[in-house]
Design a protein around this motif. Structure first.
Motif, short mmCIF file in Angstrom:
data_model
loop_
_atom_site.label_atom_id
_atom_site.label_comp_id
_atom_site.label_asym_id
_atom_site.label_seq_id
_atom_site.Cartn_x
_atom_site.Cartn_y
_atom_site.Cartn_z
N ARG A 70 47.69 102.82 82.60
CA ARG A 70 46.76 102.65 81.72
C ARG A 70 47.37 101.71 80.81
N HIS A 71 48.56 102.12 80.25
CA HIS A 71 49.33 101.12 79.09
C HIS A 71 49.66 99.68 79.99
N LEU A 72 50.13 99.88 81.21
CA LEU A 72 50.43 98.53 81.82
C LEU A 72 49.09 97.56 81.89
N LEU A 73 48.05 98.17 82.55
CA LEU A 73 46.79 97.33 82.65
C LEU A 73 46.10 96.83 81.34
N ARG A 75 48.41 93.77 80.35
CA ARG A 75 47.92 92.82 81.04
C ARG A 75 46.90 92.20 80.74
N ARG A 76 45.59 92.93 80.37
CA ARG A 76 44.51 92.46 79.81
C ARG A 76 44.38 91.90 78.66
N ILE A 77 45.30 92.04 77.78
CA ILE A 77 45.79 91.35 76.26
C ILE A 77 46.32 90.19 76.79
N GLU A 97 45.88 84.08 77.35
CA GLU A 97 46.25 82.90 78.18
C GLU A 97 44.63 82.06 78.44
N ARG A 98 43.63 82.80 78.26
CA ARG A 98 42.23 81.97 78.32
C ARG A 98 42.06 81.44 77.08
N HIS A 99 42.59 82.08 75.80
CA HIS A 99 42.04 81.46 74.51
C HIS A 99 43.33 80.54 73.88
N ALA A 100 44.37 80.52 74.80
CA ALA A 100 45.17 79.63 74.20
C ALA A 100 45.00 78.07 73.80
#
Length: 110
Positions: A77-80, A83-85, A90-93
């Motif tokens: 869950r920590h890894l996911l 990754r979501r962050i 990346e999308r909002h860069a």
């Protein structure tokens, strides 16, 4: 699970506890398996690969000292979440576009 010297000897998984017979007199350490560990300086990608390779969803985070110390635990869950962050960032860069002039075009007058 720690050995007599206080060193990490293994882990007892949730599955082992769930499937254990409460009437079984076997010591808790008997179903222990070797710990799959992570180190604080490793990448999340390396940890995700290790989880997949060993078919686990949690890793103990231990130091690299001669006598490793348990620092914490990292879960799938920590890894996911991490990754979501990353995906969100990346999308909002902000993207910088470089404009090129066409060949033969006259330079703009000022």
């Amino acid at each position: 699970m720690l050995d007599a010297d206080g060193d990490l000897a293994g882990v007892v998984t949730r599955g082992a506890l769930i499937h254990a017979d409460p009437a079984d007199p076997t010591p808790l350490g008997e179903p222990a398996r070797p710990a799959v560990v992570a180190h604080p300086d490793e990448t999340l990608r390396a940890l995700a690969n290790r989880m997949a390779q060993h078919e686990v969803t949690r890793l103990l985070v231990v130091t690299r000292e001669p006598r490793p110390r348990v620092e914490g635990i990292i879960s799938l869950r920590h890894l996911l979440t991490a990754r979501r962050i990353d995906l969100h960032e990346e999308r909002h860069a902000e993207h910088v576009l470089t404009l090129r002039t066409r060949r033969g075009a006259a330079p703009a007058a000022s």
